[in-house]
Scaffold this motif. Structure first.
Motif, PDB file in Angstrom:
ATOM      1  N   THR A  60      -3.174  -0.021 -12.096  1.00  0.00           N
ATOM      2  CA  THR A  60      -3.779   1.247 -12.539  1.00  0.00           C
ATOM      3  C   THR A  60      -4.659   1.097 -13.764  1.00  0.00           C
ATOM      4  N   THR A  61      -4.719  -0.083 -14.360  1.00  0.00           N
ATOM      5  CA  THR A  61      -5.538  -0.298 -15.549  1.00  0.00           C
ATOM      6  C   THR A  61      -6.998  -0.483 -15.144  1.00  0.00           C
ATOM      7  N   ASN A  62      -7.882   0.323 -15.743  1.00  0.00           N
ATOM      8  CA  ASN A  62      -9.300   0.259 -15.421  1.00  0.00           C
ATOM      9  C   ASN A  62     -10.140   0.116 -16.678  1.00  0.00           C
ATOM     10  N   GLU A  63     -11.221  -0.630 -16.558  1.00  0.00           N
ATOM     11  CA  GLU A  63     -12.185  -0.707 -17.656  1.00  0.00           C
ATOM     12  C   GLU A  63     -12.863   0.648 -17.806  1.00  0.00           C
ATOM     13  N   THR A  64     -13.169   1.016 -19.034  1.00  0.00           N
ATOM     14  CA  THR A  64     -13.869   2.274 -19.247  1.00  0.00           C
ATOM     15  C   THR A  64     -14.892   2.100 -20.358  1.00  0.00           C
ATOM     16  N   ILE A  66      -2.198   6.215  -5.686  1.00  0.00           N
ATOM     17  CA  ILE A  66      -3.396   5.424  -5.426  1.00  0.00           C
ATOM     18  C   ILE A  66      -3.400   4.932  -3.979  1.00  0.00           C
ATOM     19  N   VAL A  67      -4.525   5.138  -3.317  1.00  0.00           N
ATOM     20  CA  VAL A  67      -4.663   4.736  -1.925  1.00  0.00           C
ATOM     21  C   VAL A  67      -5.555   3.500  -1.849  1.00  0.00           C
ATOM     22  N   LEU A  68      -4.996   2.398  -1.390  1.00  0.00           N
ATOM     23  CA  LEU A  68      -5.766   1.178  -1.182  1.00  0.00           C
ATOM     24  C   LEU A  68      -6.349   1.175   0.231  1.00  0.00           C
ATOM     25  N   GLY A  69      -7.556   0.661   0.363  1.00  0.00           N
ATOM     26  CA  GLY A  69      -8.182   0.576   1.672  1.00  0.00           C
ATOM     27  C   GLY A  69      -7.570  -0.510   2.531  1.00  0.00           C
ATOM     28  N   GLU A  70      -8.086  -0.623   3.761  1.00  0.00           N
ATOM     29  CA  GLU A  70      -7.542  -1.589   4.721  1.00  0.00           C
ATOM     30  C   GLU A  70      -7.746  -3.034   4.266  1.00  0.00           C
ATOM     31  N   ASN A  71      -8.802  -3.297   3.537  1.00  0.00           N
ATOM     32  CA  ASN A  71      -9.151  -4.673   3.209  1.00  0.00           C
ATOM     33  C   ASN A  71      -9.308  -4.888   1.709  1.00  0.00           C
ATOM     34  N   ARG A 122       0.834  -1.208   0.000  1.00  0.00           N
ATOM     35  CA  ARG A 122       0.000   0.000   0.000  1.00  0.00           C
ATOM     36  C   ARG A 122       0.869   1.259   0.000  1.00  0.00           C
ATOM     37  N   VAL A 123       1.891   1.274   0.835  1.00  0.00           N
ATOM     38  CA  VAL A 123       2.793   2.424   0.918  1.00  0.00           C
ATOM     39  C   VAL A 123       3.503   2.624  -0.421  1.00  0.00           C
ATOM     40  N   PHE A 124       3.984   1.532  -1.007  1.00  0.00           N
ATOM     41  CA  PHE A 124       4.667   1.595  -2.305  1.00  0.00           C
ATOM     42  C   PHE A 124       3.753   2.181  -3.377  1.00  0.00           C
ATOM     43  N   PHE A 126     -10.259  17.008 -19.171  1.00  0.00           N
ATOM     44  CA  PHE A 126     -11.097  15.945 -18.624  1.00  0.00           C
ATOM     45  C   PHE A 126     -10.246  15.137 -17.646  1.00  0.00           C
ATOM     46  N   CYS A 127     -10.690  15.059 -16.390  1.00  0.00           N
ATOM     47  CA  CYS A 127     -10.048  14.169 -15.411  1.00  0.00           C
ATOM     48  C   CYS A 127     -11.174  13.523 -14.619  1.00  0.00           C
ATOM     49  N   ARG A 128     -11.810  12.560 -15.227  1.00  0.00           N
ATOM     50  CA  ARG A 128     -13.049  12.004 -14.689  1.00  0.00           C
ATOM     51  C   ARG A 128     -12.819  10.631 -14.056  1.00  0.00           C
ATOM     52  N   ASN A 129     -13.377  10.484 -12.834  1.00  0.00           N
ATOM     53  CA  ASN A 129     -13.299   9.211 -12.123  1.00  0.00           C
ATOM     54  C   ASN A 129     -11.857   8.778 -11.855  1.00  0.00           C
ATOM     55  N   VAL A 130     -11.030   9.766 -11.549  1.00  0.00           N
ATOM     56  CA  VAL A 130      -9.616   9.529 -11.242  1.00  0.00           C
ATOM     57  C   VAL A 130      -9.298   9.962  -9.814  1.00  0.00           C
ATOM     58  N   LEU A 131      -9.772  11.135  -9.410  1.00  0.00           N
ATOM     59  CA  LEU A 131      -9.437  11.675  -8.094  1.00  0.00           C
ATOM     60  C   LEU A 131      -9.915  10.788  -6.954  1.00  0.00           C
ATOM     61  N   ILE A 132     -10.931   9.967  -7.200  1.00  0.00           N
ATOM     62  CA  ILE A 132     -11.459   9.100  -6.148  1.00  0.00           C
ATOM     63  C   ILE A 132     -10.412   8.126  -5.619  1.00  0.00           C
ATOM     64  N   TYR A 133      -9.353   7.894  -6.372  1.00  0.00           N
ATOM     65  CA  TYR A 133      -8.331   6.935  -5.960  1.00  0.00           C
ATOM     66  C   TYR A 133      -7.217   7.566  -5.121  1.00  0.00           C
ATOM     67  N   PHE A 134      -7.229   8.908  -4.998  1.00  0.00           N
ATOM     68  CA  PHE A 134      -6.102   9.593  -4.376  1.00  0.00           C
ATOM     69  C   PHE A 134      -6.452  10.140  -2.987  1.00  0.00           C
ATOM     70  N   ALA A 135      -5.421  10.272  -2.164  1.00  0.00           N
ATOM     71  CA  ALA A 135      -5.564  10.907  -0.860  1.00  0.00           C
ATOM     72  C   ALA A 135      -5.815  12.405  -1.043  1.00  0.00           C
ATOM     73  N   PRO A 136      -6.431  13.080  -0.047  1.00  0.00           N
ATOM     74  CA  PRO A 136      -6.774  14.505  -0.190  1.00  0.00           C
ATOM     75  C   PRO A 136      -5.612  15.402  -0.597  1.00  0.00           C
ATOM     76  N   GLU A 137      -4.445  15.217   0.000  1.00  0.00           N
ATOM     77  CA  GLU A 137      -3.316  16.088  -0.331  1.00  0.00           C
ATOM     78  C   GLU A 137      -2.859  15.886  -1.775  1.00  0.00           C
ATOM     79  N   ILE A 138      -2.932  14.641  -2.250  1.00  0.00           N
ATOM     80  CA  ILE A 138      -2.577  14.373  -3.641  1.00  0.00           C
ATOM     81  C   ILE A 138      -3.612  14.998  -4.573  1.00  0.00           C
TER      82      ILE A 138
END
Length: 277
Positions: free
Chosen positions: A74-78, A24-29, A15-17, A217-229
């Motif tokens: 980082t690869t996502n279906e779109t 990208i921030v991964l959750g606890e589980n 997660r740190v890496f 256009f930067c759509r559906n990307v910020l949701i993966y980042f921490a607030p400061e990022i």
């Protein structure tokens, strides 16, 4: 423990890496996500366990493996014309503002994935031009960027199978903008491909070589980042946007608490953010 399971310590290190490398921030589980994305790499890189794969990934000398891991995570279906309304707003509200511009209209798709968004933008522009002959005498330049070189090669190739084409693309647009390609696939017509160029970019890095844009256009990307990022990324978008120009975010994303140098323009439906100056 299964050879495809991660212990808590290895998962925390990964997660740190991942956050350090691409924000990208991964959750606890989310071990299941790491397992599904990285398990195919075990055979490719001849690694016995997922834990060993993560350990090797953390080593700076494992450049090829690191690149493959970041690609996989980082690869996502779109979809084509995802959510539809941003492309309708583009055609009906923004493109009329720029149609008499003598310099090139510049649009950036900041996470182009497998190419559907930048090519959808190009198709929307083409549809507008068909209804407005003579528009954009200075030309239109659309740039798609992504962190994944694998995805970028797919974008440049511009070939899609029937499953990919079924996700958001109408039969009319398929007939208008695609032609038969190799091995039963369909390819984007050259009239659309020539409007779009692609380059590799990690959104955590500098945008100074990108130039200036009228629309981002930067759509559906910020949701993966921490607030400061998120704040860092939005500040950099502000820096590359021309005065009074526009930023599209995803339907579940907003600039609240991130940046005060944009005005929220409420549309029906949807929202656009306009740089203040």
């Amino acid at each position: 423990m299964s050879d495809r399971q991660l212990d808590d310590s290895s998962y925390h290190q990964f997660r740190v890496f991942l956050e350090k490398q691409c924000g990208i921030v991964l959750g606890e589980n989310k071990q299941y996500l790491v397992k599904s994305r990285l398990a195919p790499l075990m055979t490719k890189f001849d690694v016995a366990t997922l834990g060993d794969l993560v350990t090797r990934t953390l080593s700076p000398v494992e450049r090829q493996l690191r690149a493959a891991v970041i690609d996989a995570m980082t690869t996502n279906e779109t979809l084509w014309f995802r959510d539809e309304y941003p492309f309708e707003l583009l055609k009906k509200r923004l493109l009329p503002e720029f149609k008499n511009q003598r310099t090139p209209l510049k649009i950036w798709s900041a996470a182009s994935s497998s190419g559907q968004e930048p090519y959808s933008i190009a198709m929307a522009v083409q549809e507008f031009k068909q209804s407005n002959p003579g528009a954009f005498s200075g030309g239109v330049q659309i740039i798609g960027t992504d962190i994944s070189n694998t995805m970028l090669e797919h974008c440049k190739y511009g070939h899609y199978d029937s499953l990919a084409l079924s996700r958001g693309l109408s039969p009319e647009r398929k007939r208008m903008f695609f032609e038969d390609g190799d091995k039963g696939m369909s390819k984007v017509k050259d009239s659309i491909k020539k409007m779009v160029s692609f380059r590799q970019l990690n959104l955590l890095n500098s945008y100074s070589l990108m130039g200036k844009f009228d629309i981002v256009f930067c759509r559906n990307v910020l949701i993966y980042f921490a607030p400061e990022i998120k704040k860092q990324i939005i500040a950099q978008f502000e820096g590359v946007l021309n005065p009074k120009k526009y930023l599209f975010l995803g339907a579940s994303e907003s600039l609240t608490g991130l940046n005060q140098n944009f005005d929220m323009v409420r549309c029906n439906p949807g929202i656009i953010y306009q740089k203040k100056n």
